[in-house]
Design an enzyme around this catalytic site. Sequence first.
Site, mmCIF file in Angstrom:
data_model
loop_
_atom_site.group_PDB
_atom_site.id
_atom_site.type_symbol
_atom_site.label_atom_id
_atom_site.label_comp_id
_atom_site.label_asym_id
_atom_site.label_seq_id
_atom_site.Cartn_x
_atom_site.Cartn_y
_atom_site.Cartn_z
ATOM 1 N N ASP A 192 44.156 53.597 23.097
ATOM 2 C CA ASP A 192 44.117 52.023 23.678
ATOM 3 C C ASP A 192 45.837 52.026 23.381
ATOM 4 N N ARG A 250 82.244 36.402 41.096
ATOM 5 C CA ARG A 250 80.433 36.085 42.253
ATOM 6 C C ARG A 250 80.754 34.568 41.915
ATOM 7 N N THR A 271 74.274 60.111 30.234
ATOM 8 C CA THR A 271 74.209 59.813 31.681
ATOM 9 C C THR A 271 74.670 61.179 32.755
ATOM 10 N N TRP A 326 73.279 33.709 34.495
ATOM 11 C CA TRP A 326 71.914 34.157 33.284
ATOM 12 C C TRP A 326 72.706 34.355 31.744
ATOM 13 N N HIS A 384 68.257 33.423 39.527
ATOM 14 C CA HIS A 384 67.753 34.728 39.995
ATOM 15 C C HIS A 384 67.531 35.546 38.815
ATOM 16 N N HIS A 418 82.783 45.213 26.285
ATOM 17 C CA HIS A 418 83.074 46.245 27.869
ATOM 18 C C HIS A 418 82.803 44.319 28.950
ATOM 19 N N HIS A 419 81.510 43.049 28.628
ATOM 20 C CA HIS A 419 82.106 42.553 29.422
ATOM 21 C C HIS A 419 83.140 41.014 29.058
ATOM 22 N N SER A 428 57.940 38.159 22.640
ATOM 23 C CA SER A 428 56.760 38.734 24.300
ATOM 24 C C SER A 428 57.169 39.715 24.155
ATOM 25 N N SER A 429 58.793 40.281 23.701
ATOM 26 C CA SER A 429 58.967 41.363 24.075
ATOM 27 C C SER A 429 58.951 42.545 22.247
ATOM 28 N N HIS A 437 74.105 43.840 26.552
ATOM 29 C CA HIS A 437 74.641 45.474 26.445
ATOM 30 C C HIS A 437 73.068 46.768 26.394
ATOM 31 N N SER A 443 61.794 61.602 35.487
ATOM 32 C CA SER A 443 62.045 62.727 35.110
ATOM 33 C C SER A 443 60.777 63.645 35.071
HETATM 34 C C1 HEA Z 1 67.242 42.766 37.536
HETATM 35 C C2 HEA Z 1 67.845 42.090 38.531
HETATM 36 C C3 HEA Z 1 67.704 42.366 39.644
HETATM 37 C C4 HEA Z 1 67.078 42.377 41.136
HETATM 38 C C5 HEA Z 1 65.974 43.157 41.905
HETATM 39 C C6 HEA Z 1 68.148 41.445 41.943
HETATM 40 C C7 HEA Z 1 67.457 41.767 43.453
HETATM 41 C C8 HEA Z 1 68.655 41.134 44.346
HETATM 42 N N1 HEA Z 1 69.700 40.376 43.657
HETATM 43 FE FE1 HEA Z 1 70.295 39.897 42.339
HETATM 44 N N2 HEA Z 1 71.183 39.594 40.501
HETATM 45 C C9 HEA Z 1 70.884 39.354 39.273
HETATM 46 C C10 HEA Z 1 70.367 40.783 38.423
HETATM 47 C C11 HEA Z 1 68.775 41.310 40.187
HETATM 48 N N3 HEA Z 1 69.426 41.061 41.382
HETATM 49 C C12 HEA Z 1 71.162 39.165 37.695
HETATM 50 C C13 HEA Z 1 71.603 39.782 36.437
HETATM 51 C C14 HEA Z 1 72.326 38.720 38.343
HETATM 52 C C15 HEA Z 1 73.807 37.674 37.707
HETATM 53 C C16 HEA Z 1 72.791 36.676 38.282
HETATM 54 C C17 HEA Z 1 74.717 35.462 37.367
HETATM 55 O O1 HEA Z 1 75.700 35.486 37.895
HETATM 56 O O2 HEA Z 1 73.843 34.372 36.081
HETATM 57 C C18 HEA Z 1 72.458 38.937 39.796
HETATM 58 C C19 HEA Z 1 72.796 38.474 40.579
HETATM 59 C C20 HEA Z 1 73.373 38.391 42.596
HETATM 60 C C21 HEA Z 1 74.050 37.744 43.571
HETATM 61 C C22 HEA Z 1 75.016 37.086 42.940
HETATM 62 C C23 HEA Z 1 75.281 35.644 43.284
HETATM 63 C C24 HEA Z 1 76.054 35.010 42.530
HETATM 64 O O3 HEA Z 1 77.207 35.611 42.495
HETATM 65 O O4 HEA Z 1 76.250 33.959 43.324
HETATM 66 C C25 HEA Z 1 73.427 37.781 44.561
HETATM 67 C C26 HEA Z 1 74.064 37.943 45.603
HETATM 68 O O5 HEA Z 1 73.514 38.239 46.937
HETATM 69 C C27 HEA Z 1 72.093 39.128 44.571
HETATM 70 C C28 HEA Z 1 71.501 39.367 45.663
HETATM 71 C C29 HEA Z 1 69.962 39.964 45.053
HETATM 72 C C30 HEA Z 1 69.454 40.392 46.158
HETATM 73 C C31 HEA Z 1 69.580 40.105 47.989
HETATM 74 C C32 HEA Z 1 68.465 40.792 45.875
HETATM 75 C C33 HEA Z 1 67.882 41.922 46.417
HETATM 76 O O6 HEA Z 1 67.465 43.084 45.984
HETATM 77 C C34 HEA Z 1 66.423 40.820 46.328
HETATM 78 C C35 HEA Z 1 64.998 41.588 47.192
HETATM 79 C C36 HEA Z 1 63.288 41.362 47.159
HETATM 80 C C37 HEA Z 1 62.715 39.944 47.707
HETATM 81 C C38 HEA Z 1 63.794 39.141 48.895
HETATM 82 C C39 HEA Z 1 61.259 39.410 47.362
HETATM 83 C C40 HEA Z 1 60.868 39.935 48.579
HETATM 84 C C41 HEA Z 1 60.484 39.109 49.860
HETATM 85 C C42 HEA Z 1 60.175 37.705 49.923
HETATM 86 C C43 HEA Z 1 60.285 36.497 49.157
HETATM 87 C C44 HEA Z 1 59.648 37.653 51.414
HETATM 88 C C45 HEA Z 1 60.448 36.606 52.206
HETATM 89 C C46 HEA Z 1 61.751 37.218 52.564
HETATM 90 C C47 HEA Z 1 62.651 36.599 53.473
HETATM 91 C C48 HEA Z 1 62.552 35.253 53.671
HETATM 92 C C49 HEA Z 1 63.589 37.827 54.268
HETATM 93 N N4 HEA Z 1 72.131 38.644 42.990
HETATM 94 C C1 HEA Z 2 70.447 49.153 34.313
HETATM 95 C C2 HEA Z 2 71.521 48.267 34.418
HETATM 96 C C3 HEA Z 2 72.715 49.168 34.423
HETATM 97 C C4 HEA Z 2 73.298 50.000 33.716
HETATM 98 C C5 HEA Z 2 72.443 51.822 33.786
HETATM 99 C C6 HEA Z 2 74.209 49.946 33.513
HETATM 100 C C7 HEA Z 2 75.395 51.356 33.837
HETATM 101 C C8 HEA Z 2 77.054 51.448 33.436
HETATM 102 N N1 HEA Z 2 77.278 50.062 33.129
HETATM 103 FE FE1 HEA Z 2 76.644 48.508 33.607
HETATM 104 N N2 HEA Z 2 75.882 46.470 33.821
HETATM 105 C C9 HEA Z 2 75.063 45.586 34.300
HETATM 106 C C10 HEA Z 2 74.081 46.142 34.629
HETATM 107 C C11 HEA Z 2 73.813 48.119 34.113
HETATM 108 N N3 HEA Z 2 75.356 49.227 34.003
HETATM 109 C C12 HEA Z 2 75.245 44.575 34.778
HETATM 110 C C13 HEA Z 2 74.203 43.540 34.413
HETATM 111 C C14 HEA Z 2 76.274 44.256 34.673
HETATM 112 C C15 HEA Z 2 76.869 42.447 34.959
HETATM 113 C C16 HEA Z 2 76.450 42.278 33.347
HETATM 114 C C17 HEA Z 2 76.802 40.649 34.145
HETATM 115 O O1 HEA Z 2 77.905 40.363 34.016
HETATM 116 O O2 HEA Z 2 75.822 39.339 34.604
HETATM 117 C C18 HEA Z 2 76.855 45.207 34.098
HETATM 118 C C19 HEA Z 2 78.297 45.050 33.837
HETATM 119 C C20 HEA Z 2 79.411 45.969 33.492
HETATM 120 C C21 HEA Z 2 81.133 45.677 33.599
HETATM 121 C C22 HEA Z 2 81.471 44.399 32.589
HETATM 122 C C23 HEA Z 2 82.045 44.086 34.312
HETATM 123 C C24 HEA Z 2 82.639 42.629 33.988
HETATM 124 O O3 HEA Z 2 82.316 42.442 33.960
HETATM 125 O O4 HEA Z 2 83.820 42.788 34.194
HETATM 126 C C25 HEA Z 2 81.101 47.260 33.121
HETATM 127 C C26 HEA Z 2 82.253 47.737 32.300
HETATM 128 O O5 HEA Z 2 82.548 47.981 31.128
HETATM 129 C C27 HEA Z 2 79.377 47.886 32.877
HETATM 130 C C28 HEA Z 2 79.833 49.549 32.385
HETATM 131 C C29 HEA Z 2 79.086 49.992 32.740
HETATM 132 C C30 HEA Z 2 79.184 51.868 32.538
HETATM 133 C C31 HEA Z 2 80.133 52.508 32.554
HETATM 134 C C32 HEA Z 2 77.655 52.791 32.749
HETATM 135 C C33 HEA Z 2 76.908 53.356 32.330
HETATM 136 O O6 HEA Z 2 76.006 53.858 31.273
HETATM 137 C C34 HEA Z 2 77.027 54.618 33.783
HETATM 138 C C35 HEA Z 2 76.915 55.807 33.303
HETATM 139 C C36 HEA Z 2 76.483 56.854 34.546
HETATM 140 C C37 HEA Z 2 77.196 57.237 35.025
HETATM 141 C C38 HEA Z 2 79.061 57.605 35.129
HETATM 142 C C39 HEA Z 2 77.184 58.632 36.823
HETATM 143 C C40 HEA Z 2 76.379 59.946 37.073
HETATM 144 C C41 HEA Z 2 76.989 60.651 35.526
HETATM 145 C C42 HEA Z 2 77.436 61.861 36.028
HETATM 146 C C43 HEA Z 2 77.337 62.354 36.946
HETATM 147 C C44 HEA Z 2 78.666 62.376 34.936
HETATM 148 C C45 HEA Z 2 79.820 63.020 35.705
HETATM 149 C C46 HEA Z 2 81.110 60.917 35.111
HETATM 150 C C47 HEA Z 2 81.955 61.122 35.429
HETATM 151 C C48 HEA Z 2 82.686 62.083 34.320
HETATM 152 C C49 HEA Z 2 82.707 59.456 35.182
HETATM 153 N N4 HEA Z 2 78.766 47.595 33.412
HETATM 154 CU CU LIG Z 3 77.325 46.317 29.769
#
Ligand code: HEA
Ligand code: HEA
Ligand SMILES: [Cu+2]
Lengths: 314, 286, 532
Positions: free
Chosen positions: C108, C452, C330, C144, C79, C304-305, C171-172, C255, C270
Site C-alpha cells: 500500500d 488573453r 525534453t 489563476w 477555469h 520567463h513569465h 493536500s499536495s 513554473h 513511457s
Molecule cells: C490545466 C488544464 C486546462 C485544461 C484541461 C483546459 C481546458 C480548456 N480550456 Fe483552458 N485554461 C487553463 C488550463 C486548462 N484549460 C489555464 C491555466 C488558463 C489560464 C487562466 C487565466 O488566464 O487565469 C486557461 C484559459 C483558457 C482560455 C482563455 C481565457 C481567457 O484568457 O479569458 C480559454 C479560451 O478559449 C480556454 C479554453 C479551454 C477549453 C475550451 C478547454 C477544453 O479542453 C475543456 C473541455 C472540457 C469540457 C468542455 C468539459 C466536459 C463536458 C461538459 C461539461 C459537457 C457539456 C458540454 C457542452 C455544453 C459542449 N482556457
Molecule cells: C504542462 C505544462 C507546460 C509545459 C510542459 C510547458 C513547457 C514549456 N513552456 Fe510553457 N507554459 C505553461 C505550461 C507549460 N509549458 C503555462 C500554463 C503557461 C502560461 C501560464 C499563464 O501565464 O497563465 C506557460 C507559459 C510559458 C511562457 C510565458 C509566456 C508568456 O506568458 O509570455 C514561456 C516563455 O518562455 C513558456 C515556455 C515553455 C518552454 C520553453 C517549455 C519547454 O519545456 C518545452 C520543451 C519541448 C520542446 C521544445 C519540444 C520537444 C523538443 C524537441 C523535439 C527537441 C528539439 C527542439 C528544439 C531545438 C527547439 N511557457
Molecule cells: Cu513557465
Amino acid sequence: MHPFSEIETGIKNCNNHVGENMKIKSVATLMGMSALAFYSSMAVGSKYNFPEPQSVIAQDIYDQHIVLLWICLAIFVGVFGVMFYSILKHRKSLGYKAANFHHSTTVEIIWTVIPCLILVVMALPATKTVIAMKDTSSPDMTIKATGYQWMWGYDYLEGEGEGISFYSKLATPMAQIENREAKGDNYLLEVDNNLVVPVGKKVRVILTANDVIHAWWVPALGVKQDAIPGFIRDVWFAADNPGIYRGQCAELCGKDHGFMPIVVEVLEEEAYAQWAAEKLAASSGASQVASANIEMIADASEAIEAAEENSENN
Amino acid sequence: MSQDSGHYYVPAPSTYPIIGSSALLFLGFGAALTMNKIELGYGLLAIGFAILFYMCFRWFGTVAAESESGKYGSDVDKSFRWGMTWFIFSEVMFFAAFFGALYYMRVLSVPWLAEESEVLGQTAWGAFAGGWPATGPADHYEAFEEMNAWGLPALNTAILLTSGVTITFAHWALKENRRDALNKWMLATIALGVLFLGCQGYEYVHAYNDLNLRLDSGAYGSTFFMLTGFHGFHVTLGTIMLIVIYFRCAAGHFTPEKHFGFEGVAWYWHFVDVVWLGLFIFVYLL
Amino acid sequence: MAAVHGDVHDHGHDDHHPTGISRWLTTTNHKDIGTMYLWFSLAMFFTGGFLAMGIRAELFQPGIQILEPELFNSFTTLHGLIMVFGAIMPAFVGFANWQVPMMIGAPDMAFARMNLWSFWLLPIAATLLVSSFFVPGGAAAGGWTFYPPLSTQGGLGVDMMIFAVHILGASSIMGAINIITTILNMRAPGMKLMDMPLFVWTWLITAYLLVLVMPVLAGTVTMLLTDRHFGTSFFNAAGGGDPVLFQHIFWFFGHPEVYIMILPSFGIVSEVIPTFSRKPLFGYSSMVYATASIAILSCVVWAHHMFTAGMPTVAQLFFMYATMLIAVPTGVKVFNWTATMWQGAMSFETPMLFAIGFIFLFVIGGFSGVICAIVPIDIQVQDTYYVIAHFHYVLVSGSLFALFAGAYYWIPKWTGRMYDEKLGKLHFWLSMIFFNLTFFVQHFLGLAGMPRRIPDYALQFADFNMISSIGAFGFGLSQVLFVYIMIKTIRSGEKAPEKPWDGATTLEWTHLPTPAPYHSFEKPPVFKPTVH
Ligand code: HEA
Ligand code: HEA
Ligand SMILES: [Cu+2]
Ligand code: CUA
C-alpha cells in the site's frame, strides 16, 4: 544490465533500412510542400501573423519569429517523418517483428548536442535584439504613460510638445458593445485622444500605474511593457512610417481590462509640430498646464492613498 | 523494503481523515468570513479548531498506541524517517519564501524606490531616502525604532541553542535507558521553549509600545513580524510536541532502540533552532 | 523488464472493509483512494470544462452576450485554478495511488491514513472555490495567477480562494511526501532505483518538485492575505514592497508547477509506447536523467513569465537561455520515444493512439514554448492567445491526453473489464480533431494581437474565435463520450483477459491477476532485474 551485443544488432537493424531512405525523402518533400503552402497562405494577410512591422525592433521580432517557425517546422518534419514512417511500416498487423535494441550512447549524445547547437543559433540574434530594445538612452522625446482603471494618462515630459497632458479613453459606445448598434470598423480599438508622436524620432515611454498593473502594448511598434504601480519602467520606439497604430492593455487589470486600448498616431514632423502647438495653445498657456499637472499629480497621490486606506480597511 | 518483517503495517479504515477534513471545511469558511468581519466566521473558526484538536488528539493517540503495541516494524520506522525528513524540507521551503521576500525588499525594491526618488526628485508619494530599516515611500507610515539584536534576541538565541543541547542530552539519556535523566532533560527543553516564547511575546509588546514597530510599519515591519511570527508559531507547535513526548516518556513509552516519535520531534526542534539562527542573522543582526 | 520469482498468485486473504458510503469515507486502501482521486478529478474536469464552455460561448461573437466582464474574469480565473489544481494534478495523484504500489511491489502507500486525508482535503478546497461564485462580490477575478494589486482589491471570494489554495497545498504536500516515502522505502526486495518503471521515476521527481514549491505557494498566498487584511506591504510599493515580488515568488512555484503537470504524463507515455511497440523503452537511463534535468532546470526559469514586467538585461538573458535549455532534455525524451517505436511491432489500441497524439501535439506546444522563451518574440506574444494556445497544447493535448492514455491502458487492470475499443478510438479521433480546431487557430489570434483574459474583442478576430468556440463545444461533447465509455466498461464491459497487452512488462501485469485484488503484494514479490 545493458548487454552491448544487443545494441549492435539494433544499430545493424537500423542500417538495413537505409534503403527506405527514398521513401523518407518523398514523405519529407510532401510535408515540406504543405508547409510551404501553409506559409504562403500566411504571408497573405497579417491576420495569421504579426501586424506589419513599423519599427526596427518590430521588424527584428518579425524576422526572428519567421526563422524560428522554419526551424521548428524542419525539426517537426524530421522527427515525425521518422515516427510516421515507423508507424506505417513497423506495425504488428503487417507482420513486422520487433527488434530488441534499447540503448545507444552515441545516438543519444548526438541528439543531445544537435538541439544545443540549434538553440545557440536561435539565441544569438535574440540576444542582440534584447540589448537593443533595452537601450532607452538619449531619446528625442520622453512621454509618461500612466495606467488607470480603465484608461491611459499621457504626459509629454521632454522634447517637442513638453507640457502636453491628457487622458485617453475607449471611444467605442456602449451601445456597440451591448449589441444594440452595429459595430464600427475600429470596434474596441478607438480612443478619444490618440497619443501623437513624430515619425522617425526615438520616443521613450516611461510607464507607471495608478492602481493595478496594466501593460502598454502596440504590436506594430514592437513594444509591450507592464506599468507597475509605484515603480517606473521605460521602453522606446521610433516609428518608421506615419499612420495610426492600435494596441490594447495587455495585463489583466479588472473588469474593463478588455476596454482600454492604446492608439498611437504617427505624424510627419511638421504635422506633429503643428499638433503640439495647437494642443499647448488650447490649454491656454504653459503656466496653467503646469499647475494642472501638479493638480493631477496631487489627485493621483490622493487616489493612491485612498486606495491604500481602502485595502487597509478591507 | 527490507526482508526481515515481510509485513508492512497498513492501518484499518479510519475516520480521522474525514473528521480532519470537516475541520478544515469550518476553518476555511470561518477564516474567510472572519477576514471580512462577518460574525458567522468566528463561530465557524471555533468549531473548526475544536474538531481539529479533537482529531489531532485522537489520531496521535492512536499512532502512539499502535507504536507501543509493536505494530510498526522497521520498515514503518524508516517510512516515518523519510516522511519527517521531507516534511521538514517542505517547512524549509515555506520559510524560504519569506526569507526570499526579505531579501528582495531589502536588496532590490527599497533601493529601487530610493533610486527612483533620486532620479525623479520624488516617487509617487514624495521623496524617499531608502536604507534599512525602511518604512517605504508613503508618508503615512510612522517612524519606528529598529529592534536591537543584542538585547532580547541575543538572549533568545542563547535560549534556543541551549534547548538544542538539552534535547540532545535527553536523547542520550533515552538511548542509555536512564529514564529519570530523560524526563528531566525533556522538562528542561520544554521550559526553555516556553521561556523563548515568553521573551518573544515580551519583545512584541516592547516593539508595539516602545518602538512603534508594528506589522503595518512598511517593509521592515512586514518582514520582521511575518518571519519572527511564523517562527514563533513553529516554536509553539514544537513546544506542544515536546510536551506530548514528555508525557509519553513519563508514561514509559519508547525504548532505547525504538523511539522515532521522540527523534522526529527532536529533528523538528533542531529545525526550528536553525531557522532562528537564520532569523537572528538576517532579520536582527545585518 | 523484470522476471520475478515467488508465489505470485497468493492472495488468499480476507478483503474485510466497510461497505457503502462509509467504505469511501474511511478507507485506507490505496486503490480505493486512487479511485476517489480519479472520480474527483473527472468531476472537476467537467466543472472547469463548464467554465471553459462559458468562456468560449461569450467569445463566440464580438460584443458582450452572456457573461458580464467581471463574471467573465471569474470564469477564466476559476477555469484555470480548477483545471490545474482540481482536474490535472489530482488525476495524476490518482494514477500514482493506483499504480505506484503495484508497480514497485508494495502492499500500500507508506502512510495509508494520511493518504486518505490528502484526498478528502480536495473536495473541501473545491467547495470553497466553487461556492465563492455565490458570495457577495463574486469569485476571484484576477486570473489563476492572482497578481496583486488587482487581487488585493477583490472581496470575500479572493479570501476563499486563498484558503482553498492553502488547503490544496497541504493536500499536495502530504500526497507528495507519501509518494516519495513509498517509492524510496517500499520497493520489492531487489528492485533498485534504476530498475523502477519510468512512471514511478517520473512521479518520484514530481513529488520532489511538489515538496519544493507548494510551500512557497502557501507562503505567497499568506503574504497576499496579510497584505489584504493586516497592513503588511510585501506587494505594495507605498510600503517598500513590490507587486513584481509577488510574480517572482508565484512563478518560482508556477513554473515547476507546469512540469508537475507534465512529468507524470511523460511517465505514462513511457509505459504505453514500449508496451504497444512490443519493444523495450529506448534509453531508459537517459530518460531518467532527462526527467531529473527538466526538474532541476525548471527551478531556474521562472521569470520567463515576466519578460514584460521589466527586469535588468542580464536577468532577461539568463532566464531566456535557461528556458531554452529545457528543450534539450525534453527533446531527448521525444527522440527516445521515437526510437522505441522504431522497428517495434506496433499496434494501435486506444492507449497507443492517445500516446502518439500526445507526442505529436505536445511537441507543437513545446515549440511554441521555445518561441515564447525568446525574449523579443515574447514581448509580442506575452499575455495573448498565443500563450493560451501554447499551454493548452501542453496541458490538454499533453497532460490530459496522457491521462486518457493511462486510463485506457490500466482500466482493465483496475476493473477486470475491457473498454469498448471502437468507442475508445472514436473518442481519440474526435478529441484530436476538435482539440486542434479549438486551439490551433488561437496561435494566429495571438500573433495578430488578441490579448488573453478579455470578454470582447476587435472585429478582425471574429472568425477565428468562432472556429475556436465551435471546436471547444465539439471537444467538450467528445469528453462526454469518455465518461460514457468508462461507465460502460465498469458496469458492463467484457471481461478482460489476464494480460490484455502482450507487450506489458511491469509488475502489475506480470505479477497480479486481473482485476488486481483489493490487497496486492502483502508479501513483497521477489524482484530479479533483467535487461531493460
Ligand atoms: C490545466 C488544464 C486546462 C485544461 C484541461 C483546459 C481546458 C480548456 N480550456 Fe483552458 N485554461 C487553463 C488550463 C486548462 N484549460 C489555464 C491555466 C488558463 C489560464 C487562466 C487565466 O488566464 O487565469 C486557461 C484559459 C483558457 C482560455 C482563455 C481565457 C481567457 O484568457 O479569458 C480559454 C479560451 O478559449 C480556454 C479554453 C479551454 C477549453 C475550451 C478547454 C477544453 O479542453 C475543456 C473541455 C472540457 C469540457 C468542455 C468539459 C466536459 C463536458 C461538459 C461539461 C459537457 C457539456 C458540454 C457542452 C455544453 C459542449 N482556457
Ligand atoms: C504542462 C505544462 C507546460 C509545459 C510542459 C510547458 C513547457 C514549456 N513552456 Fe510553457 N507554459 C505553461 C505550461 C507549460 N509549458 C503555462 C500554463 C503557461 C502560461 C501560464 C499563464 O501565464 O497563465 C506557460 C507559459 C510559458 C511562457 C510565458 C509566456 C508568456 O506568458 O509570455 C514561456 C516563455 O518562455 C513558456 C515556455 C515553455 C518552454 C520553453 C517549455 C519547454 O519545456 C518545452 C520543451 C519541448 C520542446 C521544445 C519540444 C520537444 C523538443 C524537441 C523535439 C527537441 C528539439 C527542439 C528544439 C531545438 C527547439 N511557457
Ligand atoms: Cu513557465
Ligand atoms: Cu489595463 Cu488591462
